[in-house]
Design a protein around this motif. Sequence first.
Motif, mmCIF file in Angstrom:
data_model
loop_
_atom_site.group_PDB
_atom_site.id
_atom_site.type_symbol
_atom_site.label_atom_id
_atom_site.label_comp_id
_atom_site.label_asym_id
_atom_site.label_seq_id
_atom_site.Cartn_x
_atom_site.Cartn_y
_atom_site.Cartn_z
ATOM 1 N N ASP A 12 23.549 35.143 -20.794
ATOM 2 C CA ASP A 12 24.567 34.573 -19.681
ATOM 3 C C ASP A 12 24.117 33.025 -19.411
ATOM 4 O O ASP A 12 23.552 33.265 -18.080
ATOM 5 N N ARG A 13 23.061 32.410 -20.854
ATOM 6 C CA ARG A 13 22.780 31.578 -20.395
ATOM 7 C C ARG A 13 22.338 30.760 -21.711
ATOM 8 O O ARG A 13 22.635 32.106 -22.479
ATOM 9 N N ASN A 14 21.986 29.203 -21.932
ATOM 10 C CA ASN A 14 22.409 28.972 -23.019
ATOM 11 C C ASN A 14 23.475 29.145 -23.743
ATOM 12 O O ASN A 14 22.977 28.843 -24.850
ATOM 13 N N THR A 15 24.056 28.640 -23.844
ATOM 14 C CA THR A 15 25.641 29.041 -25.194
ATOM 15 C C THR A 15 26.697 27.925 -23.880
ATOM 16 O O THR A 15 26.659 27.606 -22.908
ATOM 17 N N ILE A 16 27.579 27.943 -25.021
ATOM 18 C CA ILE A 16 28.578 27.353 -25.014
ATOM 19 C C ILE A 16 29.628 28.204 -23.725
ATOM 20 O O ILE A 16 29.510 29.396 -23.373
ATOM 21 N N PRO A 17 30.501 27.179 -22.657
ATOM 22 C CA PRO A 17 30.908 28.108 -21.756
ATOM 23 C C PRO A 17 31.758 29.346 -21.943
ATOM 24 O O PRO A 17 31.598 30.265 -21.389
ATOM 25 N N GLU A 18 32.007 29.807 -23.040
ATOM 26 C CA GLU A 18 33.074 30.529 -23.087
ATOM 27 C C GLU A 18 32.669 31.233 -23.457
ATOM 28 O O GLU A 18 32.661 32.207 -23.740
ATOM 29 N N LEU A 19 30.884 31.347 -23.857
ATOM 30 C CA LEU A 19 30.736 32.711 -24.157
ATOM 31 C C LEU A 19 29.112 33.152 -23.134
ATOM 32 O O LEU A 19 28.882 34.492 -22.834
ATOM 33 N N SER A 20 29.387 32.532 -21.909
ATOM 34 C CA SER A 20 28.315 32.580 -20.474
ATOM 35 C C SER A 20 28.424 33.365 -19.574
ATOM 36 O O SER A 20 29.430 33.266 -18.837
ATOM 37 N N GLU A 21 28.740 34.224 -19.639
ATOM 38 C CA GLU A 21 28.957 35.363 -19.248
ATOM 39 C C GLU A 21 28.513 35.741 -17.417
ATOM 40 O O GLU A 21 27.469 34.973 -16.856
ATOM 41 N N ASP A 22 29.265 36.650 -16.488
ATOM 42 C CA ASP A 22 28.625 36.515 -14.984
ATOM 43 C C ASP A 22 27.350 37.899 -15.172
ATOM 44 O O ASP A 22 28.207 38.623 -16.136
ATOM 45 N N THR A 23 26.717 37.636 -14.629
ATOM 46 C CA THR A 23 25.634 38.232 -14.913
ATOM 47 C C THR A 23 26.196 39.798 -14.668
ATOM 48 O O THR A 23 26.249 40.553 -15.458
ATOM 49 N N GLU A 24 26.605 40.282 -13.401
ATOM 50 C CA GLU A 24 27.099 41.109 -12.793
ATOM 51 C C GLU A 24 28.024 41.668 -13.951
ATOM 52 O O GLU A 24 28.195 42.908 -14.544
ATOM 53 N N LYS A 25 29.020 41.246 -14.656
ATOM 54 C CA LYS A 25 29.775 41.404 -14.776
ATOM 55 C C LYS A 25 29.631 41.985 -16.667
ATOM 56 O O LYS A 25 30.124 43.035 -17.145
ATOM 57 N N SER A 26 28.439 41.830 -17.494
ATOM 58 C CA SER A 26 28.097 41.340 -18.539
ATOM 59 C C SER A 26 27.588 42.769 -18.022
ATOM 60 O O SER A 26 27.926 43.472 -19.087
ATOM 61 N N LEU A 27 26.767 43.058 -17.053
ATOM 62 C CA LEU A 27 26.474 45.016 -17.161
ATOM 63 C C LEU A 27 27.628 45.663 -16.803
ATOM 64 O O LEU A 27 26.818 46.368 -17.493
ATOM 65 N N GLU A 28 28.546 45.350 -15.813
ATOM 66 C CA GLU A 28 29.530 46.419 -15.366
ATOM 67 C C GLU A 28 30.171 46.638 -16.520
ATOM 68 O O GLU A 28 30.299 47.746 -17.477
ATOM 69 N N ASP A 29 30.606 45.580 -17.748
ATOM 70 C CA ASP A 29 31.385 46.180 -19.267
ATOM 71 C C ASP A 29 30.631 46.839 -20.227
ATOM 72 O O ASP A 29 31.087 47.761 -20.970
#
Length: 424
Positions: A156-173
């Motif tokens: 969720d940081r320091n990457t290209i926009p397409e790979l930068s996840e929303d933190t909550e969504k990353s955890l939910e997934d």
Amino acid sequence: MSSIALKGDIVFTPNKDAFKTYKDHYLVVEDGKVVGIFKELKEEYKNYPVKEYTDKLIIPGFVDIHLHAPQYPNLGLGLDKELIPWLNTYTFPEEAKYNDLEYAEKVYRRLIYDLWRKGTTSSIVYSSIHKEGTKLLMDLFIDSNLRAYVGKVNMDRNTIPELSEDTEKSLEDTEEIIKEYNDKSSLVKPIITPRFVPSCTEKLMKGLGDLAIRYDIPVQSHLSENTDEVEWVKSLHPEFKDYASVYNAYNLFGQTKTIMAHCIYNTENELDLMEKNQVYAAHCPHSNYNLSSGIMPVRKFLDKGIPVGLGSDVSGGHSLSMPSVMVAAIQASKMKWLETNKELKPLTSSEAFFLATKGGGSFFGKVGSFEEGYALDALVIDDSDLGHMDGLSLEDRLQRFIYIGDDRNIVERYVDGKRVEKPM
Ligand code: XAN
């Protein structure tokens, strides 16, 4: 109960210091697990079907404890760069493609076929950030009857926009995948996969550590691979003693079973923590050469009692072949030996073989050996075309296969006592 006996020239490494060899013996298996190795078949096993592999080697299947499935199309590309530019130029743009399931399926089917072909019966795999792509990869592994841990990558940081996840969504997934897949298959399991500290905010790492503990799920990530990366982590987290201490603060460093890839530039404190928490080091010599990362002091880890396995690290590494990774690990250890004025001894061939079988296999449980109670994960090797055979010990034949053989010499693969067919 499915029972079977394989008859042939059996070689394995119950410990790293020596091969155990049995010429023309029976390897008896009940319910997928090894019962014993016998010169003659005892009365009680006489009705078991016997697979005759006369003059062929029977060895444990290979275990690759670090590879990136969505990087497979990049094999051999961009290897004139160091880690961070390589990630930004080649890796992230490729990994961004895996919301396209048609593309993902094409790549993942080919990857799994190649793992099968090269005799890798167990692997520990990074997927991409994509939930559906990760599920697809897990389902394809389940269909293949190969053994695997598969992790949805979190960033969720320091990457290209397409790979930068929303933190909550990353955890939910991640939680959704854990719930759906933890009990779906005995061979294929989820693993929590924060990419590395620079890609994950503290909130994300905390959430992932909480999930690891709540569901008792293992963890994989990267540690101290490259000097610029280590400096970057220092600048992001000056409040921590070192790189590993960041993971450790968020329950991502051995609180559940953990693998850290590379481990080239560890502090003594990090090594102590790895030993104390029994964190595995995934040694990936091809990648470390290709990305000019450095040479991991593997002997230091072995002497300290830190668990170690080998990784192809595709596509930092350019080959899925574990024999090729073994050779690279031996060669790298020889360079380290010279570099340290002959203090850190090179790997022997039995040590390299142990790392590529039981060393990494122990992450899965009783995998990678033919001791009683181990899962029968095995390869049958026809080495008759590899040169003059008279007078060669089984150990010599295995050594020659590792150095000069290839997948054409692998004639059968078994996982958990069952023959594994070519994946579709
Ligand atoms: N650090 C990494 N190292 C590597 O070799 N490959 C990767 O994809 C990666 N991501 C973070």
